[in-house]
Design a protein around this motif. Structure first.
Motif, PDB file in Angstrom:
ATOM      1  N   THR A  18       0.797  -1.224   0.000  1.00  0.00           N
ATOM      2  CA  THR A  18       0.000   0.000   0.000  1.00  0.00           C
ATOM      3  C   THR A  18       0.833   1.279   0.000  1.00  0.00           C
ATOM      4  OG1 THR A  18      -0.070   0.104   2.401  1.00  0.00           O
ATOM      5  CG2 THR A  18      -1.827  -1.145   1.326  1.00  0.00           C
ATOM      6  N   ASP A  19       2.147   1.153   0.200  1.00  0.00           N
ATOM      7  CA  ASP A  19       3.020   2.321   0.357  1.00  0.00           C
ATOM      8  C   ASP A  19       2.537   3.225   1.482  1.00  0.00           C
ATOM      9  OD1 ASP A  19       4.956   1.678  -1.507  1.00  0.00           O
ATOM     10  OD2 ASP A  19       3.873   2.614  -3.145  1.00  0.00           O
ATOM     11  N   ALA A  20       1.869   2.638   2.462  1.00  0.00           N
ATOM     12  CA  ALA A  20       1.393   3.398   3.614  1.00  0.00           C
ATOM     13  C   ALA A  20       1.900   2.718   4.886  1.00  0.00           C
ATOM     14  CB  ALA A  20      -0.134   3.459   3.609  1.00  0.00           C
ATOM     15  N   PRO A  21       3.186   2.900   5.182  1.00  0.00           N
ATOM     16  CA  PRO A  21       3.745   2.186   6.328  1.00  0.00           C
ATOM     17  C   PRO A  21       3.157   2.667   7.647  1.00  0.00           C
ATOM     18  CG  PRO A  21       5.307   3.826   5.525  1.00  0.00           C
ATOM     19  CD  PRO A  21       4.149   3.791   4.549  1.00  0.00           C
ATOM     20  N   ASN A  22       2.964   1.741   8.520  1.00  0.00           N
ATOM     21  CA  ASN A  22       2.546   2.077   9.872  1.00  0.00           C
ATOM     22  C   ASN A  22       3.765   1.827  10.760  1.00  0.00           C
ATOM     23  OD1 ASN A  22       1.410   2.445  12.362  1.00  0.00           O
ATOM     24  ND2 ASN A  22      -0.489   1.407  11.821  1.00  0.00           N
ATOM     25  N   GLU A  23       4.677   2.778  10.732  1.00  0.00           N
ATOM     26  CA  GLU A  23       5.968   2.613  11.385  1.00  0.00           C
ATOM     27  C   GLU A  23       5.834   2.385  12.889  1.00  0.00           C
ATOM     28  OE1 GLU A  23      10.265   4.867  11.543  1.00  0.00           O
ATOM     29  OE2 GLU A  23       8.779   5.494  10.072  1.00  0.00           O
ATOM     30  N   ASN A  24       4.876   3.039  13.515  1.00  0.00           N
ATOM     31  CA  ASN A  24       4.690   2.866  14.953  1.00  0.00           C
ATOM     32  C   ASN A  24       4.303   1.435  15.302  1.00  0.00           C
ATOM     33  OD1 ASN A  24       5.275   4.704  16.938  1.00  0.00           O
ATOM     34  ND2 ASN A  24       3.131   5.082  17.445  1.00  0.00           N
ATOM     35  N   GLU A  25       3.395   0.845  14.539  1.00  0.00           N
ATOM     36  CA  GLU A  25       2.983  -0.536  14.792  1.00  0.00           C
ATOM     37  C   GLU A  25       4.150  -1.497  14.573  1.00  0.00           C
ATOM     38  OE1 GLU A  25       0.141  -2.071  15.971  1.00  0.00           O
ATOM     39  OE2 GLU A  25      -0.368  -0.021  16.526  1.00  0.00           O
ATOM     40  N   LEU A  26       4.926  -1.264  13.520  1.00  0.00           N
ATOM     41  CA  LEU A  26       6.073  -2.128  13.243  1.00  0.00           C
ATOM     42  C   LEU A  26       7.097  -2.018  14.370  1.00  0.00           C
ATOM     43  CD1 LEU A  26       7.300  -4.123  11.321  1.00  0.00           C
ATOM     44  CD2 LEU A  26       8.212  -2.220   9.979  1.00  0.00           C
ATOM     45  N   LYS A  27       7.350  -0.812  14.845  1.00  0.00           N
ATOM     46  CA  LYS A  27       8.281  -0.625  15.958  1.00  0.00           C
ATOM     47  C   LYS A  27       7.763  -1.326  17.213  1.00  0.00           C
ATOM     48  CE  LYS A  27      10.388   3.751  14.596  1.00  0.00           C
ATOM     49  NZ  LYS A  27      10.527   5.174  14.971  1.00  0.00           N
ATOM     50  N   LYS A  28       6.470  -1.232  17.457  1.00  0.00           N
ATOM     51  CA  LYS A  28       5.871  -1.895  18.621  1.00  0.00           C
ATOM     52  C   LYS A  28       6.084  -3.394  18.543  1.00  0.00           C
ATOM     53  CE  LYS A  28       1.724  -3.183  18.845  1.00  0.00           C
ATOM     54  NZ  LYS A  28       0.333  -3.493  18.807  1.00  0.00           N
ATOM     55  N   GLU A  29       5.852  -3.973  17.377  1.00  0.00           N
ATOM     56  CA  GLU A  29       5.999  -5.416  17.222  1.00  0.00           C
ATOM     57  C   GLU A  29       7.463  -5.846  17.330  1.00  0.00           C
ATOM     58  OE1 GLU A  29       3.630  -7.347  17.583  1.00  0.00           O
ATOM     59  OE2 GLU A  29       1.931  -6.071  17.121  1.00  0.00           O
TER      60      GLU A  29
END
Length: 68
Positions: A18-29
């Motif tokens: 989607t080219d819409a990264p959810n960087e916060n969620e990835l960092k959390k995981e």
């Protein structure tokens, strides 16, 4: 840890699709993966710092092995 890894894969896959990264969620995981590994070491009676030191040494040895 398997569930967290699955979440990381889904976030990474969705980011590329989607080219819409959810960087916060990835960092959390990623943090959850690290924290889970530390807790797992402790549950087994291992010193997490010792485990990390052993892994660092193994990574360096592997890097040297493949670069020669």
């Amino acid at each position: 840890m398997g569930k967290v890894f699955g979440d990381i894969c889904r976030y990474a896959r969705n980011e590329k699709a989607t080219d819409a990264p959810n960087e916060n969620e990835l960092k959390k995981e990623m943090g959850n993966m690290i924290f889970s590994a530390i807790r797992w070491c402790d549950d087994l009676g291992y010193d997490p710092e010792e485990c990390i030191d052993i892994a660092i040494k193994a990574q360096k040895e592997y890097k040297e092995k493949i670069s020669n």
